[in-house]
Design a protein around this motif. Sequence first.
Motif, PDB file in Angstrom:
ATOM      1  N   THR A 187     104.996   1.940  10.269  1.00 20.67           N
ATOM      2  CA  THR A 187     104.227   3.184  10.179  1.00 20.67           C
ATOM      3  C   THR A 187     103.009   3.143  11.093  1.00 20.67           C
ATOM      4  O   THR A 187     102.743   4.089  11.849  1.00 20.67           O
ATOM      5  N   GLU A 188     102.248   2.033  11.002  1.00 23.17           N
ATOM      6  CA  GLU A 188     101.046   1.893  11.831  1.00 23.17           C
ATOM      7  C   GLU A 188     101.399   1.843  13.318  1.00 23.17           C
ATOM      8  O   GLU A 188     100.690   2.399  14.155  1.00 23.17           O
ATOM      9  N   ALA A 229     103.921   3.265  14.822  1.00 20.56           N
ATOM     10  CA  ALA A 229     104.238   4.619  15.273  1.00 20.56           C
ATOM     11  C   ALA A 229     102.967   5.438  15.486  1.00 20.56           C
ATOM     12  O   ALA A 229     102.836   6.173  16.481  1.00 20.56           O
ATOM     13  N   GLU A 230     102.013   5.278  14.557  1.00 17.08           N
ATOM     14  CA  GLU A 230     100.746   6.015  14.673  1.00 17.08           C
ATOM     15  C   GLU A 230      99.973   5.586  15.915  1.00 17.08           C
ATOM     16  O   GLU A 230      99.411   6.413  16.634  1.00 17.08           O
ATOM     17  N   ARG A 231      99.944   4.265  16.175  1.00 15.96           N
ATOM     18  CA  ARG A 231      99.176   3.754  17.319  1.00 15.96           C
ATOM     19  C   ARG A 231      99.833   4.116  18.651  1.00 15.96           C
ATOM     20  O   ARG A 231      99.140   4.389  19.627  1.00 15.96           O
ATOM     21  N   ASN A 251     101.589   6.778  19.199  1.00 19.56           N
ATOM     22  CA  ASN A 251     101.264   8.190  19.371  1.00 19.56           C
ATOM     23  C   ASN A 251      99.825   8.357  19.859  1.00 19.56           C
ATOM     24  O   ASN A 251      99.533   9.195  20.719  1.00 19.56           O
ATOM     25  N   GLU A 252      98.942   7.527  19.305  1.00 19.22           N
ATOM     26  CA  GLU A 252      97.532   7.554  19.698  1.00 19.22           C
ATOM     27  C   GLU A 252      97.364   7.229  21.183  1.00 19.22           C
ATOM     28  O   GLU A 252      96.616   7.899  21.911  1.00 19.22           O
TER      29      GLU A 252
END
Length: 201
Positions: free
Chosen positions: A82-83, A85-87, A89-90
């Motif tokens: 999850t993290e 994927a978030e990073r 995207n960031e």
Amino acid sequence: MGLLKSIEKTKKMLRMMENVDVKSIARRLFVMNSFDGLLTSIGVIIGTHISGSKDPIVYIWAIVGGIITVGIFSNFIGVYMTERAERINEVKEIEKHLLTELKNTYYEVFIKLVPIYIATWSMMGALFSLISILPLILSLKGVILLDHSLISSVVMSNIQIAFIGAYLGKISKESVIKEAARFSLIGLSATAFLYIVSYVF
């Protein structure tokens, strides 16, 4: 020189983590998963006891199996994915605004390390609750009676829950004693509820 460079790089990474509140995210997951793990341990102990089991190893493996499975596959791998994927995207959003790639930069390395850092603390939260099986191990070794070990394990779990409350009280700069008491009430309520439900059904 290589060692000094690595140390400086690590320090810079830690400063970056503080700036983007990564430590706060890791802390929240550690506390949340510790709390979940301890309540799970209490539930497993009471449920297994009501089933009539008299073998300490059954209790131990029921707790260890559940917590390690959740700790590794959910709290580590799930959080990491999850993290990550978030990073990613960031990074893409930043690259889009800067009109340049961030490859071979401190930020690229930082983005790769953050999910591992957060996922590790998330997993440690679950594994923290394994402390509660120590009395059961003593029972397995014949040091104490099973019934005494079960009571001790439940008491230890509730004490750890109180410590979590105290820790949150310290973080929030509120009353450590009040938060410890509040969390103790939650743990004791869960314990009492499980006993009542088990006897009703």
